[in-house]
Design a protein around this motif. Structure first.
Motif, PDB file in Angstrom:
ATOM      1  N   PRO A  45      32.950  38.437  29.348  1.00 23.24           N
ATOM      2  CA  PRO A  45      34.090  38.841  29.012  1.00 23.24           C
ATOM      3  C   PRO A  45      33.782  40.245  27.912  1.00 23.24           C
ATOM      4  CG  PRO A  45      33.715  36.490  28.405  1.00 23.24           C
ATOM      5  CD  PRO A  45      32.460  36.881  28.904  1.00 23.24           C
ATOM      6  N   ILE A  46      34.711  41.073  28.159  1.00 21.94           N
ATOM      7  CA  ILE A  46      34.880  42.446  27.461  1.00 21.94           C
ATOM      8  C   ILE A  46      33.581  43.324  27.890  1.00 21.94           C
ATOM      9  CG2 ILE A  46      34.522  43.500  25.116  1.00 21.94           C
ATOM     10  CD1 ILE A  46      35.136  40.698  23.560  1.00 21.94           C
ATOM     11  N   VAL A  47      32.604  42.888  28.285  1.00 20.22           N
ATOM     12  CA  VAL A  47      31.538  43.635  28.904  1.00 20.22           C
ATOM     13  C   VAL A  47      31.936  44.295  30.308  1.00 20.22           C
ATOM     14  CG1 VAL A  47      29.087  43.905  29.500  1.00 20.22           C
ATOM     15  CG2 VAL A  47      29.853  42.876  27.276  1.00 20.22           C
ATOM     16  N   ASP A  48      32.309  43.063  31.228  1.00 24.42           N
ATOM     17  CA  ASP A  48      32.637  43.435  32.558  1.00 24.42           C
ATOM     18  C   ASP A  48      34.221  43.457  32.702  1.00 24.42           C
ATOM     19  OD1 ASP A  48      29.836  43.299  32.986  1.00 24.42           O
ATOM     20  OD2 ASP A  48      29.838  41.167  33.654  1.00 24.42           O
ATOM     21  N   ARG A  49      34.397  44.067  33.735  1.00 18.32           N
ATOM     22  CA  ARG A  49      35.984  44.210  34.015  1.00 18.32           C
ATOM     23  C   ARG A  49      36.111  44.430  35.627  1.00 18.32           C
ATOM     24  NH1 ARG A  49      38.681  48.887  35.064  1.00 18.32           N
ATOM     25  NH2 ARG A  49      37.411  50.631  35.265  1.00 18.32           N
ATOM     26  N   ILE A  50      37.197  43.746  36.066  1.00 20.26           N
ATOM     27  CA  ILE A  50      37.412  44.084  37.367  1.00 20.26           C
ATOM     28  C   ILE A  50      38.001  45.487  37.635  1.00 20.26           C
ATOM     29  CG2 ILE A  50      38.885  43.284  39.630  1.00 20.26           C
ATOM     30  CD1 ILE A  50      39.031  40.523  37.966  1.00 20.26           C
ATOM     31  N   ALA A  51      37.529  46.401  38.317  1.00 23.14           N
ATOM     32  CA  ALA A  51      38.005  47.731  38.698  1.00 23.14           C
ATOM     33  C   ALA A  51      39.069  47.724  39.612  1.00 23.14           C
ATOM     34  CB  ALA A  51      36.514  48.555  38.909  1.00 23.14           C
ATOM     35  N   GLY A  52      38.971  46.797  40.660  1.00 27.06           N
ATOM     36  CA  GLY A  52      40.043  46.855  41.691  1.00 27.06           C
ATOM     37  C   GLY A  52      39.619  45.926  42.670  1.00 27.06           C
ATOM     38  N   LYS A  53      40.566  45.690  43.651  1.00 24.52           N
ATOM     39  CA  LYS A  53      40.260  44.699  44.800  1.00 24.52           C
ATOM     40  C   LYS A  53      40.472  45.492  46.123  1.00 24.52           C
ATOM     41  CE  LYS A  53      41.099  40.476  41.919  1.00 24.52           C
ATOM     42  NZ  LYS A  53      41.979  39.282  41.829  1.00 24.52           N
ATOM     43  N   LEU A  54      39.789  45.172  47.137  1.00 21.59           N
ATOM     44  CA  LEU A  54      40.238  45.519  48.369  1.00 21.59           C
ATOM     45  C   LEU A  54      40.349  44.605  49.237  1.00 21.59           C
ATOM     46  CD1 LEU A  54      37.642  48.618  48.611  1.00 21.59           C
ATOM     47  CD2 LEU A  54      40.031  48.790  48.439  1.00 21.59           C
ATOM     48  N   SER A  66      36.653  34.924  31.057  1.00 17.99           N
ATOM     49  CA  SER A  66      35.266  34.997  31.835  1.00 17.99           C
ATOM     50  C   SER A  66      35.355  34.485  33.143  1.00 17.99           C
ATOM     51  CB  SER A  66      34.178  34.619  30.998  1.00 17.99           C
ATOM     52  OG  SER A  66      34.383  33.112  30.963  1.00 17.99           O
ATOM     53  N   PHE A  67      36.372  33.727  33.653  1.00 22.66           N
ATOM     54  CA  PHE A  67      36.295  33.322  35.006  1.00 22.66           C
ATOM     55  C   PHE A  67      37.728  33.823  35.702  1.00 22.66           C
ATOM     56  CE2 PHE A  67      34.691  29.921  32.388  1.00 22.66           C
ATOM     57  CZ  PHE A  67      33.658  29.339  33.305  1.00 22.66           C
ATOM     58  N   PHE A  68      37.663  34.109  36.753  1.00 23.44           N
ATOM     59  CA  PHE A  68      38.634  34.912  37.664  1.00 23.44           C
ATOM     60  C   PHE A  68      38.487  34.166  39.036  1.00 23.44           C
ATOM     61  CE2 PHE A  68      35.071  37.531  37.846  1.00 23.44           C
ATOM     62  CZ  PHE A  68      35.272  38.197  39.236  1.00 23.44           C
ATOM     63  N   ILE A  69      39.502  34.473  39.859  1.00 18.54           N
ATOM     64  CA  ILE A  69      39.750  33.920  41.194  1.00 18.54           C
ATOM     65  C   ILE A  69      39.912  35.219  42.109  1.00 18.54           C
ATOM     66  CG2 ILE A  69      40.714  32.453  42.940  1.00 18.54           C
ATOM     67  CD1 ILE A  69      41.506  30.449  40.571  1.00 18.54           C
ATOM     68  N   VAL A  70      38.812  35.103  43.358  1.00 20.26           N
ATOM     69  CA  VAL A  70      38.996  35.896  44.223  1.00 20.26           C
ATOM     70  C   VAL A  70      39.871  35.295  45.323  1.00 20.26           C
ATOM     71  CG1 VAL A  70      38.099  37.919  45.659  1.00 20.26           C
ATOM     72  CG2 VAL A  70      37.313  37.356  43.527  1.00 20.26           C
ATOM     73  N   ALA A  76      37.721  41.451  48.410  1.00 19.31           N
ATOM     74  CA  ALA A  76      36.598  41.775  47.594  1.00 19.31           C
ATOM     75  C   ALA A  76      37.001  42.464  46.079  1.00 19.31           C
ATOM     76  CB  ALA A  76      35.798  42.757  48.375  1.00 19.31           C
ATOM     77  N   ALA A  77      36.480  41.964  45.267  1.00 24.79           N
ATOM     78  CA  ALA A  77      36.746  42.436  43.941  1.00 24.79           C
ATOM     79  C   ALA A  77      35.535  43.341  43.523  1.00 24.79           C
ATOM     80  CB  ALA A  77      36.884  41.141  43.092  1.00 24.79           C
ATOM     81  N   ILE A  78      35.656  44.395  42.996  1.00 21.12           N
ATOM     82  CA  ILE A  78      34.673  45.402  42.348  1.00 21.12           C
ATOM     83  C   ILE A  78      34.333  44.992  40.963  1.00 21.12           C
ATOM     84  CG2 ILE A  78      34.254  47.702  42.062  1.00 21.12           C
ATOM     85  CD1 ILE A  78      36.138  46.683  45.333  1.00 21.12           C
ATOM     86  N   ILE A  79      33.250  44.665  40.221  1.00 21.65           N
ATOM     87  CA  ILE A  79      33.307  44.531  38.892  1.00 21.65           C
ATOM     88  C   ILE A  79      32.416  45.649  38.402  1.00 21.65           C
ATOM     89  CG2 ILE A  79      32.152  43.111  37.327  1.00 21.65           C
ATOM     90  CD1 ILE A  79      34.436  41.782  38.879  1.00 21.65           C
ATOM     91  N   GLU A  80      32.744  46.142  37.274  1.00 24.59           N
ATOM     92  CA  GLU A  80      31.990  47.247  36.487  1.00 24.59           C
ATOM     93  C   GLU A  80      31.805  46.768  35.278  1.00 24.59           C
ATOM     94  OE1 GLU A  80      34.697  50.705  36.419  1.00 24.59           O
ATOM     95  OE2 GLU A  80      34.205  51.245  38.618  1.00 24.59           O
ATOM     96  N   ARG A  81      30.617  47.445  34.905  1.00 18.66           N
ATOM     97  CA  ARG A  81      30.171  47.114  33.324  1.00 18.66           C
ATOM     98  C   ARG A  81      29.906  48.380  32.548  1.00 18.66           C
ATOM     99  NH1 ARG A  81      25.227  42.827  33.300  1.00 18.66           N
ATOM    100  NH2 ARG A  81      26.906  41.640  33.923  1.00 18.66           N
ATOM    101  N   SER A  91      28.873  44.737  40.475  1.00 18.18           N
ATOM    102  CA  SER A  91      28.567  44.050  41.643  1.00 18.18           C
ATOM    103  C   SER A  91      29.803  43.900  42.645  1.00 18.18           C
ATOM    104  CB  SER A  91      28.259  42.431  41.320  1.00 18.18           C
ATOM    105  OG  SER A  91      29.313  42.009  40.302  1.00 18.18           O
ATOM    106  N   ILE A  92      29.851  43.184  43.682  1.00 18.84           N
ATOM    107  CA  ILE A  92      31.296  42.911  44.237  1.00 18.84           C
ATOM    108  C   ILE A  92      30.984  41.308  44.459  1.00 18.84           C
ATOM    109  CG2 ILE A  92      31.972  43.159  46.576  1.00 18.84           C
ATOM    110  CD1 ILE A  92      30.594  45.898  47.030  1.00 18.84           C
ATOM    111  N   ARG A  93      32.303  41.032  44.252  1.00 16.65           N
ATOM    112  CA  ARG A  93      32.594  39.420  44.341  1.00 16.65           C
ATOM    113  C   ARG A  93      33.652  39.332  45.655  1.00 16.65           C
ATOM    114  NH1 ARG A  93      31.188  37.640  39.343  1.00 16.65           N
ATOM    115  NH2 ARG A  93      29.638  39.107  38.413  1.00 16.65           N
ATOM    116  N   HIS A  94      33.308  38.027  46.239  1.00 21.77           N
ATOM    117  CA  HIS A  94      34.187  37.837  47.363  1.00 21.77           C
ATOM    118  C   HIS A  94      35.082  36.450  47.000  1.00 21.77           C
ATOM    119  CE1 HIS A  94      32.785  40.794  50.134  1.00 21.77           C
ATOM    120  NE2 HIS A  94      31.491  40.420  49.523  1.00 21.77           N
ATOM    121  N   SER A  95      35.700  35.924  47.831  1.00 19.28           N
ATOM    122  CA  SER A  95      36.534  34.877  47.592  1.00 19.28           C
ATOM    123  C   SER A  95      35.923  33.795  46.953  1.00 19.28           C
ATOM    124  CB  SER A  95      37.350  34.277  49.024  1.00 19.28           C
ATOM    125  OG  SER A  95      36.183  33.672  49.679  1.00 19.28           O
TER     126      SER A  95
END
Length: 309
Positions: free
Chosen positions: A50-59, A19-23, A28-33, A39-43
């Motif tokens: 967990p399981i519900v959310d995933r990191i769709a990609g990073k830019l 459930s924890f991750f580092i940017v 910028a990390a794109i979170i999909e549920r 949402s978009i997460r920054h550094s």
């Protein structure tokens, strides 16, 4: 603790840690549920379900560079390759657009670069392409900004970093350049040669003038010396004609003596008899006398003609 709980605890720890991750910084990390944008997460350290959310990609939010090589034709029908460097970045507030609206930003940018370059360069001659490469870069930047801003990309700068004509064209341009430089060099050499000739002519003219002046001074001094010699001889009873003959004979023998002292002299005095000097003097005196008589006769004839008129 029962043994069957160990797997449960282990799985729980894994789920908790996931459930924890580092940017990273400037990312910028794109979170999909459940497949939908969340949402978009920054550094920094971030949390997701967990399981519900995933990191769709990073830019990456850093400035990036894309080099595009375009081959096109100029106004004077010369094929040339241009290397256009495009510096761009994802706009921080438009990460969503950059991630979801455009799958392949490099291909999109490349297409716009090709379109603009092949529209601008055919209007220019090859020499103008080198001179106006900044105008081409500005046109590319303007077109890209208008198009890519909608997709969340900011075009920082565009540069035309290389212009490469066909090999035969470059060889011809080098020959033209070499010919121009040889022409300029020949002109400078001609100017230098002309200056040398002029200065040499001036030096020769000055030398001849000074030489003539020296000869005139020499003859003047010789005449003065002869005059003084004749006066001295007249004082001892020798008349002018005898004194002149004596001086000529004396100079004649002085010349012969000088020739005898010089072993490598090529001077030959003709005629070489003592009477020759006296005969030469008599001939000169007779010539001067005849010239004076003719001059007097011509002068009298001219005066008589004026009186008759």
């Amino acid at each position: 603790m029962p043994v069957y709980l160990y797997p449960v605890i282990f799985i729980g720890i894994i789920v908790f840690l996931s459930s924890f991750f580092i940017v990273k910084q400037q990312t910028a990390a794109i979170i999909e549920r459940f497949g939908r944008f969340q949402s978009i997460r920054h550094s920094g350290l971030q949390l997701k379900i967990p399981i519900v959310d995933r990191i769709a990609g990073k830019l990456s939010l850093k400035i990036q560079q894309l080099d595009v090589i375009v081959e096109t034709k100029t106004l004077d029908d010369v094929f040339v390759k241009l290397k256009v460097s495009v510096q761009y970045k994802v706009i921080r507030d438009k990460v969503y657009d950059a991630f979801y609206k455009l799958d392949y930003p490099h291909d999109q940018i490349t297409s716009y670069v090709f379109d603009v370059v092949r529209a601008e360069v055919p209007k220019m001659r090859l020499d103008d392409v080198f001179v106006k490469k900044d105008d081409i870069a500005i046109a590319v930047k303007s077109e890209l900004n208008d198009a890519m801003m909608e997709y969340g990309y900011d075009i920082i700068k565009t540069l035309v970093t290389d212009i490469d004509p066909d090999a035969q064209v470059k060889a011809a341009m080098n020959r033209i350049n070499a010919a121009e430089r040889e022409k300029v060099a020949a002109q400078y050499e001609g100017d230098a040669q002309r200056i040398l000739i002029v200065e040499k002519a001036k030096a020769e003219a000055e030398s001849k003038r000074l030489q003539g002046q020296g000869i005139a001074d020499q003859r003047r001094e010789i005449a003065r010396g002869l005059e003084e010699s004749v006066e001295v001889l007249n004082k001892v009873g020798i008349n002018s004609q005898e004194a002149s003959a004596l001086i000529v004979v004396t100079q004649h023998y002085d010349t012969l003596q000088s020739i005898g002292e010089e072993t490598n002299s090529n001077l030959i005095l003709l005629p070489n008899s003592p009477q020759a000097g006296s005969n030469m003097l008599n001939d000169m005196v007779a010539s001067f006398a005849a010239s004076n008589q003719i001059g007097e006769a011509m002068k009298k004839a001219k005066e008589n003609k004026k009186d008759k008129e």
